[in-house]
Enzyme design. Sequence first.
Site, short mmCIF file in Angstrom:
data_model
loop_
_atom_site.label_atom_id
_atom_site.label_comp_id
_atom_site.label_asym_id
_atom_site.label_seq_id
_atom_site.Cartn_x
_atom_site.Cartn_y
_atom_site.Cartn_z
N CYS A 134 69.80 102.43 39.57
CA CYS A 134 69.98 104.00 39.18
C CYS A 134 71.45 104.13 39.22
O CYS A 134 72.33 104.11 40.13
CB CYS A 134 69.49 104.42 40.54
N CYS A 137 72.63 107.34 41.07
CA CYS A 137 72.91 107.04 42.42
C CYS A 137 74.10 106.41 42.59
O CYS A 137 74.92 106.64 43.68
CB CYS A 137 71.55 106.21 43.15
N ASP A 138 74.33 105.22 41.99
CA ASP A 138 75.46 104.38 42.51
C ASP A 138 76.47 104.18 41.70
O ASP A 138 77.46 103.52 41.79
CB ASP A 138 74.71 103.17 42.52
#
Length: 310
Positions: A134, A137-138
Amino acid sequence: MEKLKSVILGSGPAGYTAAIYIGRAGFKPVIYEGLQPGGQLTTTTIVENFPGFPEGIDANELMEAMRKQAETFGAEIRPHIAVKADLSVAPYRLTFDDGSEVETQSVVIATGATAKYLGLPDEEKYKGEGVSACATCDGFFYRKKVVAVVGGGDTACEEAEYLSTLANKVYLIVRKPFLRASEIMQARVKQNPKIEILFETNTLGLFGENGVEGVRLVYRKGETDERRYELAIDGFFLAIGHQPNSAIFKPWVKTDETGYIITEGHTPRTGVPGVFAAGDVADPNYRQAITAAASGCQAGIEVSHYLQNL
Ligand code: NDP
């Protein structure tokens, strides 16, 4: 057989949010945690795009807080995975991996989608330490670093584009000699000076003492041309698709060709009375914690109205 009013399958943001609404409406929902207690978010570290946390919040802490909030309003949480569903007629019958069975008036399917991985042992070894599925997300943790994205579809191109706004360099590892993504996405990645596309390339493994420090690749062209080499990278992102966890519901609800549950219009209704789908299992596009929570809220309201009118 145990008779319940409300069952929620899945314990990500969609499941817990549905539980908060159903619990507050006075119906005690039972949540079955499913494959990944706390949902996909628990595979990441800090969540910086969930509103309300200006400093970001640890993903596990966020899910723990949602869990407690659901319990505060009467949710009971059980650790099992649904393995069979009979949604032919209410009350619906669900079977779990411990062999238990329940009958329930309503179901929220919030079983999520599982990111596909290549299946390399190194992916497990470095999960959360340089391996992610992701970028949204990261990606932030790779500011001014070097990353690789695997995949040649729209997701891979989108993630490579996004990562290029943060990282100094993005390798796009594509197993075929061409991209599968839409023309516009292809054009964008090809024109992006920070993105280098490695066609006909597969990943053999990862290495590094402190998290991911590099990737071992193989370039193959035809029968004879094969070249193995290594690249130094700090992050390795998978973007080879997601698999929605909808298999056991397919005889009863509509799904698209990948298996995402198709709901009615902008509602979580599946067409089966009292059965609703929320979160990533019904969302091929956004797949964010906040969008999952929002659809969990819709499902929670729908269940409450449904049960009130029985
Ligand atoms: P896709 O299935 O479209 O693409 C998956 C990519 O991963 C392909 O390039 C595939 O390669 C590659 N791949 C699969 N397995 C492996 C493997 N084991 N090793 C190496 N590479 C592998 O998935 P997406 O998630 O990209 O997209 C899903 C759907 O969502 C699509 O319909 C897409 O158009 C849509 N989407 C739309 C967006 C938008 O419009 N903004 C954004 C994101 C997704 P190969 O080509 O060789 O099979």
